[in-house]
Design a protein around this motif. Structure first.
Motif, PDB file in Angstrom:
ATOM      1  N   THR A  91       0.841  -1.199   0.000  1.00  0.00           N
ATOM      2  CA  THR A  91       0.000   0.000   0.000  1.00  0.00           C
ATOM      3  C   THR A  91       0.871   1.243   0.000  1.00  0.00           C
ATOM      4  O   THR A  91       1.692   1.431   0.895  1.00  0.00           O
ATOM      5  N   PRO A  92       0.752   2.118  -0.993  1.00  0.00           N
ATOM      6  CA  PRO A  92       1.550   3.344  -0.994  1.00  0.00           C
ATOM      7  C   PRO A  92       1.071   4.305   0.071  1.00  0.00           C
ATOM      8  O   PRO A  92      -0.115   4.416   0.346  1.00  0.00           O
ATOM      9  N   GLY A  93       1.976   5.009   0.675  1.00  0.00           N
ATOM     10  CA  GLY A  93       1.599   5.988   1.683  1.00  0.00           C
ATOM     11  C   GLY A  93       1.481   7.371   1.078  1.00  0.00           C
ATOM     12  O   GLY A  93       1.962   7.648  -0.016  1.00  0.00           O
ATOM     13  N   ILE A  94       0.795   8.243   1.769  1.00  0.00           N
ATOM     14  CA  ILE A  94       0.638   9.619   1.287  1.00  0.00           C
ATOM     15  C   ILE A  94       1.875  10.432   1.646  1.00  0.00           C
ATOM     16  O   ILE A  94       2.245  10.516   2.798  1.00  0.00           O
ATOM     17  N   ASN A  95       2.528  10.998   0.648  1.00  0.00           N
ATOM     18  CA  ASN A  95       3.686  11.839   0.904  1.00  0.00           C
ATOM     19  C   ASN A  95       3.265  13.208   1.411  1.00  0.00           C
ATOM     20  O   ASN A  95       3.933  13.833   2.208  1.00  0.00           O
ATOM     21  N   SER A  96       2.164  13.694   0.925  1.00  0.00           N
ATOM     22  CA  SER A  96       1.710  15.021   1.328  1.00  0.00           C
ATOM     23  C   SER A  96       0.190  15.045   1.314  1.00  0.00           C
ATOM     24  O   SER A  96      -0.430  15.038   0.244  1.00  0.00           O
ATOM     25  N   LEU A  97      -0.400  15.062   2.491  1.00  0.00           N
ATOM     26  CA  LEU A  97      -1.854  15.132   2.590  1.00  0.00           C
ATOM     27  C   LEU A  97      -2.369  16.418   1.973  1.00  0.00           C
ATOM     28  O   LEU A  97      -3.375  16.421   1.258  1.00  0.00           O
ATOM     29  N   GLU A  98      -1.670  17.512   2.217  1.00  0.00           N
ATOM     30  CA  GLU A  98      -2.105  18.797   1.683  1.00  0.00           C
ATOM     31  C   GLU A  98      -2.139  18.786   0.160  1.00  0.00           C
ATOM     32  O   GLU A  98      -3.038  19.366  -0.464  1.00  0.00           O
ATOM     33  N   GLN A  99      -1.181  18.114  -0.461  1.00  0.00           N
ATOM     34  CA  GLN A  99      -1.129  18.080  -1.920  1.00  0.00           C
ATOM     35  C   GLN A  99      -2.333  17.332  -2.491  1.00  0.00           C
ATOM     36  O   GLN A  99      -2.956  17.781  -3.462  1.00  0.00           O
ATOM     37  N   VAL A 100      -2.678  16.207  -1.881  1.00  0.00           N
ATOM     38  CA  VAL A 100      -3.833  15.441  -2.348  1.00  0.00           C
ATOM     39  C   VAL A 100      -5.111  16.250  -2.181  1.00  0.00           C
ATOM     40  O   VAL A 100      -5.966  16.296  -3.073  1.00  0.00           O
ATOM     41  N   VAL A 101      -5.247  16.915  -1.031  1.00  0.00           N
ATOM     42  CA  VAL A 101      -6.438  17.732  -0.785  1.00  0.00           C
ATOM     43  C   VAL A 101      -6.525  18.865  -1.799  1.00  0.00           C
ATOM     44  O   VAL A 101      -7.607  19.161  -2.337  1.00  0.00           O
ATOM     45  N   GLU A 102      -5.409  19.511  -2.093  1.00  0.00           N
ATOM     46  CA  GLU A 102      -5.410  20.599  -3.065  1.00  0.00           C
ATOM     47  C   GLU A 102      -5.843  20.111  -4.447  1.00  0.00           C
ATOM     48  O   GLU A 102      -6.577  20.806  -5.163  1.00  0.00           O
ATOM     49  N   GLU A 103      -5.375  18.930  -4.820  1.00  0.00           N
ATOM     50  CA  GLU A 103      -5.766  18.389  -6.125  1.00  0.00           C
ATOM     51  C   GLU A 103      -7.272  18.119  -6.163  1.00  0.00           C
ATOM     52  O   GLU A 103      -7.932  18.377  -7.170  1.00  0.00           O
ATOM     53  N   LEU A 104      -7.815  17.618  -5.069  1.00  0.00           N
ATOM     54  CA  LEU A 104      -9.252  17.351  -5.017  1.00  0.00           C
ATOM     55  C   LEU A 104     -10.060  18.653  -5.065  1.00  0.00           C
ATOM     56  O   LEU A 104     -11.095  18.722  -5.740  1.00  0.00           O
ATOM     57  N   VAL A 105      -9.587  19.661  -4.347  1.00  0.00           N
ATOM     58  CA  VAL A 105     -10.293  20.944  -4.341  1.00  0.00           C
ATOM     59  C   VAL A 105     -10.261  21.565  -5.734  1.00  0.00           C
ATOM     60  O   VAL A 105     -11.280  22.044  -6.246  1.00  0.00           O
ATOM     61  N   ARG A 106      -9.102  21.558  -6.373  1.00  0.00           N
ATOM     62  CA  ARG A 106      -8.985  22.112  -7.728  1.00  0.00           C
ATOM     63  C   ARG A 106      -9.887  21.360  -8.698  1.00  0.00           C
ATOM     64  O   ARG A 106     -10.565  21.963  -9.545  1.00  0.00           O
ATOM     65  N   CYS A 107      -9.899  20.052  -8.572  1.00  0.00           N
ATOM     66  CA  CYS A 107     -10.714  19.219  -9.461  1.00  0.00           C
ATOM     67  C   CYS A 107     -12.196  19.558  -9.317  1.00  0.00           C
ATOM     68  O   CYS A 107     -12.885  19.786 -10.324  1.00  0.00           O
ATOM     69  N   THR A 108     -12.682  19.604  -8.095  1.00  0.00           N
ATOM     70  CA  THR A 108     -14.110  19.871  -7.887  1.00  0.00           C
ATOM     71  C   THR A 108     -14.488  21.284  -8.335  1.00  0.00           C
ATOM     72  O   THR A 108     -15.598  21.497  -8.817  1.00  0.00           O
TER      73      THR A 108
END
Length: 270
Positions: free
Chosen positions: A105-122
């Protein structure tokens, strides 16, 4: 003590093979249910087993009697509860794929980065009135629903997610499931909520988001195709009309509280 030592002395190579085979069988079965809701059921059974042993040790007769009857019921209930996992286990055995390598299972390197991508996408999907349903896996595995879609295993990015939901593309009709920092699958089918009190103006995407969050602890992001409104489903409740700031704060808070950003998972959370 002498008897135990004598048993170890008699431990031969056939016994070692016996233990190895049993270990491999249990390991493969565990890997099949690792990311499904069945793991939570296994945890519950283990808790009851520990309680039963403690009740026996302290001679708590009433509790021992009740738990003893429960375990007798489990003999008939377990094949029913684990029917999908047992069927998959036997299918792999029949196909000669029993000794399967399972990816880490890959771990999250940056939670903030994933959240930012989701916010931008939506935000992009909302402005263009493109309907979308994005599921974020947390502690309870949703592998059962990953299996209903097309497996991807791609890096979470705004452009990638927007491209998936473009109308008339092969994967736009269904849910995207995000696991850790990866897009696990797209085009997934989710159970619809049977709550009779749901607002009548909510469509299938919103009902699917509520349906999944009612039976798991996953989060579901919904973008309405008609209005462009962004909603978030958590624990069977839907928060509607989220802006980018509200969505960012909610995602960071909920994912941090559930330990999603942690790169290591303690054994009691398997």
């Amino acid at each position: 003590m002498t008897g135990v030592l004598s048993q170890f002395r008699n431990f031969g190579w056939l016994d070692a093979i016996d233990v190895l085979v049993v270990t491999v069988v249990f390991y493969q079965f565990y890997m099949l249910i690792k990311r499904t809701r069945a793991v939570q059921l296994v945890k519950g059974v283990l808790v009851l087993l520990v309680a039963y042993l403690l009740a026996k040790y302290f001679q708590l007769r009433t509790i021992s009697y009740i738990l003893d009857k429960l375990f007798q019921m489990f003999v008939f209930a377990i094949p029913v509860v684990f029917q999908p996992e047992l069927r998959k286990f036997l299918e792999q055995l029949g196909r000669g794929r029993f000794l399967t390598r399972h990816p880490l299972t890959p771990g999250i390197n940056s939670l903030e980065q994933v959240v930012e991508e989701l916010v931008r996408c939506t935000q992009v999907l909302s402005k263009n009135r493109i309907g979308a349903l994005i599921v974020i896996e947390r502690k309870t595995g949703v592998q059962d629903f990953v299996e209903t879609g097309i497996k991807i295993d791609g890096v979470v990015s705004s452009e990638f997610l927007v491209n998936i939901f473009i109308p008339n593309t092969p994967l736009h009709d269904g849910a995207v499931i995000i696991r850790s920092d990866r897009v696990a699958a797209a085009g997934c089918f989710l159970p619809l909520s049977e709550n009779p009190n749901i607002q009548k103006d909510l469509g299938t995407r919103h009902r699917a988001a509520l349906g999944l969050t009612e039976i798991t602890d996953a989060m579901a992001l919904v973008v309405s195709e008609e209005t462009g409104a962004i909603s978030v489903g958590i624990d069977g409740a839907l928060t509607r009309f989220m802006d980018d700031k509200m969505l960012r704060e909610l995602l960071l808070r909920e994912l941090e509280l559930n330990g999603t950003s942690s790169p290591t998972i303690p054994f009691w959370r398997w």
